[in-house]
Design a protein around this motif. Structure first.
Motif, PDB file in Angstrom:
ATOM      1  N   GLU A  68       0.808  -1.243   0.031  1.00 44.16           N
ATOM      2  CA  GLU A  68      -0.123  -0.066   0.070  1.00 44.16           C
ATOM      3  C   GLU A  68       0.644   1.306   0.138  1.00 44.16           C
ATOM      4  N   ASN A  69       0.627   2.117  -0.964  1.00 43.54           N
ATOM      5  CA  ASN A  69       1.644   3.469  -1.093  1.00 43.54           C
ATOM      6  C   ASN A  69       0.447   4.739  -0.745  1.00 43.54           C
ATOM      7  N   GLU A  70       1.208   5.640  -0.257  1.00 45.25           N
ATOM      8  CA  GLU A  70       0.447   7.011  -0.290  1.00 45.25           C
ATOM      9  C   GLU A  70       1.659   8.017  -0.592  1.00 45.25           C
ATOM     10  N   PHE A  71       1.211   8.826  -1.548  1.00 42.70           N
ATOM     11  CA  PHE A  71       2.346   9.746  -1.995  1.00 42.70           C
ATOM     12  C   PHE A  71       1.959  11.062  -1.765  1.00 42.70           C
ATOM     13  N   ARG A  72       2.695  12.212  -1.283  1.00 44.05           N
ATOM     14  CA  ARG A  72       2.397  13.389  -1.045  1.00 44.05           C
ATOM     15  C   ARG A  72       3.432  14.255  -1.839  1.00 44.05           C
ATOM     16  N   PHE A  73       2.832  15.211  -2.519  1.00 46.35           N
ATOM     17  CA  PHE A  73       4.092  16.145  -3.224  1.00 46.35           C
ATOM     18  C   PHE A  73       3.901  17.540  -2.696  1.00 46.35           C
ATOM     19  N   LYS A  74       5.114  18.362  -2.837  1.00 40.62           N
ATOM     20  CA  LYS A  74       5.284  19.775  -2.506  1.00 40.62           C
ATOM     21  C   LYS A  74       5.992  20.289  -4.037  1.00 40.62           C
ATOM     22  N   GLY A  75       5.412  21.506  -4.048  1.00 42.01           N
ATOM     23  CA  GLY A  75       6.017  22.350  -4.983  1.00 42.01           C
ATOM     24  C   GLY A  75       5.860  21.860  -6.464  1.00 42.01           C
ATOM     25  N   PHE A  76       6.873  21.892  -7.331  1.00 45.45           N
ATOM     26  CA  PHE A  76       6.654  21.528  -8.846  1.00 45.45           C
ATOM     27  C   PHE A  76       6.360  19.997  -8.721  1.00 45.45           C
ATOM     28  N   LEU A  77       6.697  19.126  -7.904  1.00 45.85           N
ATOM     29  CA  LEU A  77       6.520  17.765  -8.002  1.00 45.85           C
ATOM     30  C   LEU A  77       5.112  17.631  -7.816  1.00 45.85           C
ATOM     31  N   LYS A  78       4.123  18.371  -7.075  1.00 49.52           N
ATOM     32  CA  LYS A  78       2.748  18.393  -7.069  1.00 49.52           C
ATOM     33  C   LYS A  78       2.074  18.278  -8.529  1.00 49.52           C
ATOM     34  N   VAL A  79       2.755  18.854  -9.419  1.00 52.29           N
ATOM     35  CA  VAL A  79       2.130  18.984 -10.856  1.00 52.29           C
ATOM     36  C   VAL A  79       2.674  17.594 -11.291  1.00 52.29           C
ATOM     37  N   ILE A  80       3.576  17.066 -11.409  1.00 52.38           N
ATOM     38  CA  ILE A  80       4.254  16.003 -11.928  1.00 52.38           C
ATOM     39  C   ILE A  80       3.483  14.737 -11.161  1.00 52.38           C
ATOM     40  N   GLY A  81       3.062  14.804  -9.876  1.00 52.29           N
ATOM     41  CA  GLY A  81       2.235  13.726  -9.236  1.00 52.29           C
ATOM     42  C   GLY A  81       0.795  13.668  -9.938  1.00 52.29           C
ATOM     43  N   PHE A  82       0.355  15.022  -9.995  1.00 53.59           N
ATOM     44  CA  PHE A  82      -1.144  14.860 -10.759  1.00 53.59           C
ATOM     45  C   PHE A  82      -1.180  14.768 -12.232  1.00 53.59           C
ATOM     46  N   LEU A  83      -0.131  14.723 -12.884  1.00 49.04           N
ATOM     47  CA  LEU A  83      -0.082  14.539 -14.339  1.00 49.04           C
ATOM     48  C   LEU A  83       0.411  13.162 -14.802  1.00 49.04           C
ATOM     49  N   MET A  84       1.181  12.682 -13.858  1.00 56.17           N
ATOM     50  CA  MET A  84       1.865  11.373 -14.073  1.00 56.17           C
ATOM     51  C   MET A  84       1.603  10.487 -13.047  1.00 56.17           C
ATOM     52  N   PRO A  85       0.445  10.192 -12.417  1.00 55.34           N
ATOM     53  CA  PRO A  85       0.037   9.161 -11.284  1.00 55.34           C
ATOM     54  C   PRO A  85       0.480   7.778 -11.623  1.00 55.34           C
ATOM     55  N   GLY A  86       0.362   7.168 -12.856  1.00 55.98           N
ATOM     56  CA  GLY A  86       0.698   6.162 -13.375  1.00 55.98           C
ATOM     57  C   GLY A  86       2.191   5.801 -13.380  1.00 55.98           C
ATOM     58  N   ALA A  87       2.744   6.898 -13.379  1.00 59.42           N
ATOM     59  CA  ALA A  87       4.445   6.684 -13.517  1.00 59.42           C
ATOM     60  C   ALA A  87       4.942   5.989 -12.009  1.00 59.42           C
ATOM     61  N   PHE A  88       4.273   6.455 -11.027  1.00 59.30           N
ATOM     62  CA  PHE A  88       4.827   5.935  -9.505  1.00 59.30           C
ATOM     63  C   PHE A  88       4.032   4.689  -9.278  1.00 59.30           C
ATOM     64  N   LYS A  89       2.843   4.450  -9.903  1.00 60.88           N
ATOM     65  CA  LYS A  89       2.225   3.032  -9.630  1.00 60.88           C
ATOM     66  C   LYS A  89       3.008   2.007 -10.547  1.00 60.88           C
ATOM     67  N   LYS A  90       3.605   2.551 -11.857  1.00 58.66           N
ATOM     68  CA  LYS A  90       4.269   1.536 -12.729  1.00 58.66           C
ATOM     69  C   LYS A  90       5.871   1.181 -11.904  1.00 58.66           C
ATOM     70  N   GLN A  91       6.258   2.258 -11.570  1.00 59.11           N
ATOM     71  CA  GLN A  91       7.569   1.934 -10.707  1.00 59.11           C
ATOM     72  C   GLN A  91       7.495   1.011  -9.743  1.00 59.11           C
ATOM     73  N   SER A  92       6.344   1.260  -8.816  1.00 61.10           N
ATOM     74  CA  SER A  92       6.177   0.243  -7.575  1.00 61.10           C
ATOM     75  C   SER A  92       5.844  -1.187  -8.257  1.00 61.10           C
ATOM     76  N   LYS A  93       5.135  -1.216  -9.308  1.00 57.20           N
ATOM     77  CA  LYS A  93       4.826  -2.605  -9.730  1.00 57.20           C
ATOM     78  C   LYS A  93       6.262  -3.390 -10.293  1.00 57.20           C
ATOM     79  N   LYS A  94       6.903  -2.489 -11.058  1.00 54.60           N
ATOM     80  CA  LYS A  94       8.162  -3.019 -11.540  1.00 54.60           C
ATOM     81  C   LYS A  94       9.180  -3.340 -10.510  1.00 54.60           C
ATOM     82  N   TYR A  95       9.568  -2.587  -9.081  1.00 55.96           N
ATOM     83  CA  TYR A  95      10.055  -3.083  -8.266  1.00 55.96           C
ATOM     84  C   TYR A  95       9.531  -4.502  -7.657  1.00 55.96           C
ATOM     85  N   MET A  96       8.171  -4.782  -7.547  1.00 59.21           N
ATOM     86  CA  MET A  96       7.723  -6.088  -7.210  1.00 59.21           C
ATOM     87  C   MET A  96       7.758  -7.124  -8.131  1.00 59.21           C
TER      88      MET A  96
END
Length: 150
Positions: free
Chosen positions: A106-134
């Motif tokens: 289970e993951n929960e991400f919170r972003f600050k500054g410019f990374l808020k935009v990245i987190g909003f525009l590219m949520p799939g990238a974080f999920k994809k990275q987590s899945k790849k590690y698994m």
């Protein structure tokens, strides 16, 4: 952003947890991993902290891991903090009737500054990275395949 991912590993839970909890194995299933260095407390204990360093693309990223709950073989919960990013992660390891292990992350991400935009525009990238590690951990645990071999 919150999400959960699961994978079944064809090994008994004790073997999976042994490989998961050994920091020397991280380089074999976390692509880009450079090192982990204890910085506070007894390594592996609740409240202890580690400095982690990764190479992602052309950048190197440092983050602080804080272990919130190490109740292995059942559960491992921690936070990871880097510049502009906070990640809470809870990993559970369940035994299946086939003597395999179901890993639930289970993951929960919170972003600050410019990374808020990245987190909003590219949520799939974080999920994809987590899945790849698994998936890379599963390949390492079951078959001894290391990301260093690629």
């Amino acid at each position: 952003m919150k999400y959960q991912q699961e994978i079944t590993i064809a090994l008994p839970r004790n073997e999976v947890v042994e490989k998961f909890s050994n920091p020397d194995n991280m380089k074999h299933w976390q692509e880009g991993f450079i090192f982990m260095k204890p910085i506070n407390g007894e390594p592996g204990a609740n409240g202890s902290q580690n400095l982690l360093k990764y190479k992602m693309g052309k950048r190197e990223i440092e983050m602080t891991e804080t272990i919130l709950k190490n109740n292995l073989p059942l559960e491992f919960a921690s936070t990871y903090e880097a510049k502009g990013v906070y990640n809470f992660q809870r990993n559970r390891f369940l035994e299946t009737p086939e003597d395999h292990t179901q890993w639930i992350s289970e993951n929960e991400f919170r972003f600050k500054g410019f990374l808020k935009v990245i987190g909003f525009l590219m949520p799939g990238a974080f999920k994809k990275q987590s899945k790849k590690y698994m998936e890379d951990f599963k390949a390492f645990a079951e078959d001894g395949k290391s990301v260093l071999d690629d």
